[in-house]
Scaffold this active site. Structure first.
Site, short mmCIF file in Angstrom:
data_model
loop_
_atom_site.label_atom_id
_atom_site.label_comp_id
_atom_site.label_asym_id
_atom_site.label_seq_id
_atom_site.Cartn_x
_atom_site.Cartn_y
_atom_site.Cartn_z
N GLU A 157 0.83 -1.20 0.00
CA GLU A 157 0.00 0.00 0.00
C GLU A 157 0.87 1.26 0.00
OE1 GLU A 157 -3.62 0.26 0.02
OE2 GLU A 157 -2.89 2.22 -0.57
N SER A 161 -7.30 2.23 -4.00
CA SER A 161 -6.03 2.63 -3.40
C SER A 161 -5.07 3.20 -4.42
CB SER A 161 -5.33 1.42 -2.78
OG SER A 161 -5.76 1.20 -1.49
N ASP A 217 1.17 3.96 -3.06
CA ASP A 217 0.78 5.35 -2.83
C ASP A 217 1.91 6.31 -3.20
OD1 ASP A 217 -1.52 4.23 -1.87
OD2 ASP A 217 -1.24 4.84 0.22
#
Ligand code: NAG
Ligand code: NAG
Ligand code: NAG
Length: 593
Positions: free
Chosen positions: A301, A512, A305
């Protein structure tokens, strides 16, 4: 005789002078309770009564309605105060509690033997942090704390099935934590998915050299329908010729939570393969409340990002906020201390800074119904404050379409209802759904979308959402709350993102991926405004639902199944799959106030 009389007199004097016998504090009334143990959590025993926890008490913010009025004025392009964001002091003044709220709360604390001066207070006094034992907290809140274990992660937490406050405090205290919000950092869903079925790219140097030429790419390459790199997104969202200018002041922030660390070496590998002009650029890490930064343990994640915010916004400075807060949990030590509330820790930290990032993206969320309303409202109110300060806040809309798994309600009635996501459902953030393919882009099936059951429809979206509802007619009636805040607001690609993890390229999807992508475009728009001597854009939604709509590509096909239904369908105008659409930077730039 005499000594006894003296003793009695002394006793009488104490009981009059001290608040110890003030009956008002015995009249407890339930503040929040669950009718069933939250899903996935199993009670494993009582909490050790001598353990210390930090109770966090959110007092009613006296001028909060006025703060919201300011937020809308400074975010409305047609208002004379557009862009006149509030300072930390302005916000502190508005969110300060009424002196009565502070005085009453202090006297309740004293009644329980807690010196108000021993409590830590936020600068405006709206949050109190009170060190207590579990036993003290149980008496104050008329509750029992227990240890609960998560049936998948085995994580243990200390929480309660309900909590109460003296009736006289209900109008003065918004929320007390940790109490009934069971989700924790690790259980909070990061909304990415690894996609081994998509073959990863070694690099996209050929595309990068095309995009670098004058005129760039005439069309978005067909390969972008399966594998996404920054080159695809820059071509698709029309940012490839823009050169950021305000890199001395503009900051793009990524909110990360426990155990997700963004890796510096992986970012360099990513640049060498997918954005060669950025090789050597790096992000900074701000560790909040004991948040970690273990470079030997890169997180999917966190890397997704940061690689995509950097990939879109280079050379804009990027900051990774790593929020932690719990001491390491030792499995054989029977005193679990995970009593943290990650959003509140992070927001409390950020709102205490004199300068805040102009753009912020977060890719975590929970089913709205699993977040107690009082807790959700406190978090959402913090986002309003951050927006008023001038931050554009992006959130992923979730990866379960209109609802994941069985969609059953947790209020004891076990009905199937569409399940909105929080914080996606907070009206003060910009929620980003997902798309796939190019020419045309279509909605990706997992794109989270729907209607809040906690927050009412804000006026900025009334006309766009009401048009959608008029077209929908009776379809799905009763499964969702038509008067609630509708989301997502916008969308961006959400599948096949090429991410470097531990030196290897993997394909990752999810909203995401969409939120950092959209945030990258917003950060460039903020750069453009700052470079022209203007304010950053701050809270985006009034702009996006107004003149900004013309700068978004409307996504008109695809749907987001869930809860045993086909879900909502994307169509002309706003829809609860892709919102108003995906960004066209060039067009948005031309229509900014
Ligand atoms: C806010 O910042 C000040 C100054 O940096 C610090 O002393 C204070 O402890 C902070 N307050 C909170 C609630 O974090
Ligand atoms: C619908 O949303 C409103 C907020 O607009 C809320 O007050 C109400 O309780 C919700 N109704 C249901 C049935 O969830
Ligand atoms: C891209 O941006 C330019 C301005 O920079 C604009 O003229 C154009 O319409 C935008 N959109 C497309 C699809 O080219």
């Amino acid at each position: 005789m005499l000594p006894t009389v003296l003793a009695l007199a002394a006793l009488a004097a104490t009981s009059i002078a001290s608040p110890f016998h003030d009956k008002r504090w015995d009249n407890l009334k339930v503040k929040h309770e669950w009718v069933q143990t939250p899903k996935h959590w199993i009670e494993v025993g009582p909490a050790p009564t001598e353990s210390k926890i930090h109770l966090r008490i959110g007092l009613k913010q006296h001028g909060f309605d006025e703060l919201v009025k300011h937020l809308y004025e400074v975010s409305d392009p047609s208002h004379s105060r557009y862009g006149a964001h509030l300072s930390k002091e302005d916000v502190d003044t508005l969110v300060a509690p009424h002196p009565d709220s502070t005085a009453l709360t202090d006297s309740w604390l004293l009644h329980h033997g807690i010196q108000p001066s021993s409590c830590h207070r936020s600068s405006s006094g709206d949050w109190l942090t009170v060190p207590v034992t579990i036993e003290q907290a149980e008496r104050m809140l008329g509750t029992k704390y227990r240890i609960y274990q998560h049936d998948i992660t085995d994580e243990q937490i200390v929480r309660a099935m309900s909590y109460s406050l003296p009736e006289d405090l209900h109008n003065h205290i918004n929320v007390v934590t940790p109490t009934t919000y069971f989700s924790t950092m690790k259980a909070m869903k990061a909304t990415h998915r690894i996609m081994p079925e998509i073959t990863s790219l070694d690099d996209d140097h050929a595309l990068q050299s095309q995009i670098a030429q004058p005129g760039g790419l005439a069309t978005v390459p067909a390969s972008c329908s399966t594998t996404i790199t920054p080159t695809c997104l820059r071509a698709l969202y029309n940012t490839s010729t823009y050169v950021p200018q305000a890199t001395d002041v503009n900051v793009l922030g990524v909110a990360g939570y426990l155990d997700e660390f963004a890796n510096h070496a992986d970012l360099q590998t990513f640049f060498s393969r997918f954005r060669t002009d950025a090789v050597g650029a790096d992000f900074t890490v701000v560790q909040v409340n004991g948040g970690g930064n273990d470079q030997t343990d890169p997180g999917v994640e966190a890397n997704l990002d940061i690689q995509y915010t950097e990939g879109m916004s280079f050379p804009t400075p990027n900051v990774y906020f790593s929020t932690g807060g719990s001491p390491p949990f030792v499995a054989d030590d029977n005193t679990p201390t995970n009593t943290n509330e990650p959003y509140l820790d992070f927001l409390g930290f950020l709102l205490n800074q004199t300068t805040v990032p102009q753009t912020l993206t977060t890719s975590y969320g929970d089913d709205e119904q699993t977040v107690p309303f009082d807790f959700a409202q406190a978090v959402c109110n913090d986002f309003a404050q951050l927006g008023a300060r001038g931050t554009s806040i992006m959130f992923s809309s979730g990866d379960d379409g209109v609802g994941g798994s069985d969609c059953l309600t947790n209020d004891g009635t076990n009905r199937v209802l569409f399940q909105p996501n929080f914080p996606a459902s907070c009206p003060f953030v910009t929620t980003v759904g997902g798309t796939i393919r190019v020419a045309p882009e279509v909605a990706v099936s997992f794109s989270g979308g729907g209607f809040s059951r906690y927050f009412a429809q804000p006026s900025y979206q009334a006309s766009a959402v009401d048009s959608f509802l008029a077209g929908l007619g009776d379809t799905f009636s009763g499964l969702f709350n038509a008067t609630g805040r509708a989301y997502p607001d916008v969308a961006a690609q959400g599948q096949g993102f090429q991410v470097i993890l531990g030196g290897r390229t993997i394909s990752v999807g999810g909203t995401s991926a969409s939120s950092p992508t959209f945030a990258g475009v917003v950060s460039l728009l903020n750069d453009f405004q700052l470079a022209n001597g203007k304010s950053p854009l701050g809270f985006l939604n009034p702009l996006l639902y107004g003149q900004g709509t013309a700068g978004l590509n409307d996504i008109v096909s695809g749907n987001n199944p869930g809860c045993g239904t086909t879900g909502f369908s994307a169509g002309v105008g706003w829809d609860p799959v892709t919102g108003l659409g995906t960004p066209d930077f060039g067009k948005l730039q031309n229509l900014l106030p």
